[in-house]
Design a protein around this motif. Structure first.
Motif, short mmCIF file in Angstrom:
data_model
loop_
_atom_site.label_atom_id
_atom_site.label_comp_id
_atom_site.label_asym_id
_atom_site.label_seq_id
_atom_site.Cartn_x
_atom_site.Cartn_y
_atom_site.Cartn_z
N LEU A 36 -18.20 21.18 17.13
CA LEU A 36 -18.76 21.04 15.79
C LEU A 36 -18.18 19.79 15.17
N ILE A 37 -19.06 18.83 14.85
CA ILE A 37 -18.64 17.55 14.28
C ILE A 37 -18.93 17.54 12.78
N TYR A 38 -17.92 17.32 11.99
CA TYR A 38 -18.10 17.07 10.56
C TYR A 38 -18.10 15.56 10.35
N TYR A 39 -19.13 15.05 9.68
CA TYR A 39 -19.19 13.62 9.35
C TYR A 39 -19.17 13.51 7.84
N VAL B 36 -14.08 18.94 14.97
CA VAL B 36 -13.55 17.60 14.80
C VAL B 36 -14.22 16.96 13.58
N CYS B 37 -13.42 16.38 12.71
CA CYS B 37 -13.93 15.79 11.46
C CYS B 37 -13.77 14.27 11.49
N PHE B 38 -14.86 13.55 11.29
CA PHE B 38 -14.81 12.11 11.01
C PHE B 38 -14.78 12.00 9.50
N PHE B 39 -13.62 11.60 8.97
CA PHE B 39 -13.36 11.78 7.54
C PHE B 39 -12.97 10.47 6.88
N LEU C 198 -22.81 3.74 12.94
CA LEU C 198 -22.89 5.19 12.95
C LEU C 198 -22.87 5.71 14.38
N THR C 199 -23.66 5.08 15.25
CA THR C 199 -23.69 5.46 16.65
C THR C 199 -22.29 5.37 17.26
N MET D 179 -23.45 16.80 8.27
CA MET D 179 -23.42 15.51 7.60
C MET D 179 -23.29 15.76 6.10
N ALA D 180 -22.15 15.37 5.57
CA ALA D 180 -21.84 15.66 4.17
C ALA D 180 -21.68 14.36 3.40
N GLY D 181 -22.29 14.31 2.24
CA GLY D 181 -22.18 13.12 1.41
C GLY D 181 -23.27 13.09 0.37
#
Length: 415
Positions: free
Chosen positions: A40-43, A75-78, A117-118, A137-139
């Motif tokens: 699960l990826i959080y962006y 995993v979070c890309f933060f 982004l890629t 995708m949060a924002g």
């Protein structure tokens, strides 16, 4: 070389060997072998929402402490308060607790694009390879509307951010999307900090960037405003099997991840209960101070057939309608987002064509939940009634952005 110059990769001391090997670009290197059924990826992007992102991570940690993820990974890309840096953080279960492990830190370019982004998402995938992937995708977001859209219209006037009515010709795109200072925070996707600094994407570029990762996601959950919009979702139809999104603004608190994470990682990530994710979101805002709980689960494989059904509507004679009577999902005086089902119901003048459309909508929308009201900070801030919700919005009847709208893939597919 351009890619290497734009991305300076710094590993933590603990994981230096792993990170450095994942950063090297070798022409004939073998792909990493998946070690988990699901990642699960959080962006998380947008520094104005940093405090809420921290709360979202804390809520996910609460779920991890219950040992729900098993062999799956989170995993979070933060991007936090620093516009030029982002951390990759893994949430790891450890004997009843949850540890945050910083796997890597990136320096970001001033202007984000689909290539960047890629790169970002592919690096996360290298660090946490899996048999399948989900993406949150949060924002900030404005549905399909371009970052630099031109609000062309024949309308005489529209509300702007301060609530004052002025001739539309005097209103800029930025004014139209400026949120009211209501004391209530909501989300959208991507931010433009200045003319020389931004991390926002037009939806076609977002779709392009996701496609270039080579991953077909099990699901994309948009924790961002206005993304249950057919013009936007149609662009993203080949990026994921399912999409979860809201037709209106999402409150800054976002999704209730303590309840949502176990549903995204059923059976240790081998399955997902996406219908219950939507229900959990709706129930959370039913008891929230600001009740804005409209959400839908969209089957992306049905979107081409939905476009064909709408094209049939447009090919037949239509009936006149009053735009003021169509359900809208923001607070502008001249609305941009209207309920798709309600619009087709009011414009379609052929009973059989309408039946085909409704049947296809039922196949496309796997679940939908709403409350009697939604909140908007756009135009005039406040609660607005919801009398009907089909699961998707459209800008087809809107008098705004007509030139931009005619260039969307959805418009071209339905006319």
């Amino acid at each position: 070389m351009k890619q290497l110059l734009r991305n300076i990769f710094t590993a933590t001391a603990l994981l230096a060997t792993l990170v450095v090997s994942s950063c090297k670009k070798e022409e004939n290197s073998e792909p990493a072998v998946p070690t988990t059924p699901h990642t699960l990826i959080y962006y998380f992007t947008g520094t104005s929402l940093s405090i809420h992102f921290y709360n979202n991570i804390a809520a996910a940690e609460a779920a991890v402490r219950k040992d729900v993820k098993k062999n799956s990974r989170i995993v979070c890309f933060f991007q936090s308060t620093d516009k030029r840096k982002a951390d990759v953080i893994e949430l790891v279960y450890n004997n009843g607790s949850c540890e945050r492990k910083v796997l890597a830190t990136y320096e970001l370019p001033a202007i984000m694009d689909s290539e960047q982004l890629t790169y970002n998402i592919k690096e996360v995938i290298k660090l946490a390879p899996a048999d399948s992937y989900g993406l949150v995708m949060a924002g900030h977001a404005t549905g399909w509307v371009p970052i630099n859209g031109v609000a062309q219209s024949s309308a005489a006037a529209a509300y702007v951010a301060d609530g004052e009515r002025r001739p539309l010709q005097q209103i800029t795109h930025e004014e139209l999307w400026k949120k009211q200072d209501s004391g209530v925070d909501t989300r959208f996707f991507g931010e433009k900090y200045s003319d020389s600094a931004a991390n926002a994407f037009d939806i076609p570029d977002l779709a392009k960037g996701l496609a270039a990762t080579g991953v077909y996601f099990d699901y994309i959950l948009f924790d961002a405003c206005l993304m249950a919009n057919v013009e936007a979702i149609y662009d993203l139809r080949n990026n994921a099997r399912y999409i979860i999104a809201s037709p209106c603004e999402i409150m800054a608190a976002g999704f209730p991840y303590e309840n949502v994470v176990p549903l995204l990682l059923k059976d240790g990530g081998r399955s997902h209960d996406l219908v219950s994710v939507c229900e959990a979101y709706n129930k959370f805002y039913e008891n929230h101070r600001y009740r804005s709980g409209s959400v839908a689960l969209i089957d992306c494989k049905q979107l081409d057939a939905l476009a064909a059904a709408v094209k049939q509507v447009n090919s037949n004679p239509t009936k006149s309608y009053d735009i003021a009577n169509i359900q809208s999902f923001e607070g502008h005086q001249d609305h941009i987002f209207f309920d798709l089902g309600d619009y087709i119901e009011q414009v379609c003048d052929d009973e059989q064509t309408l039946k085909v459309f409704n049947q296809q909508m039922a196949r496309t929308i796997k679940a939908k939940y709403t409350l009697p009201v939604f909140w908007s900070n756009l135009g005039a801030a406040g609660e607005y009634p919801v009398r009907t919700f089909s699961g998707l919005t459209t800008s087809a009847p809107s008098v705004l952005y007509r030139n931009d709208y005619a260039n969307t893939a959805w418009y071209k597919a339905t006319h």
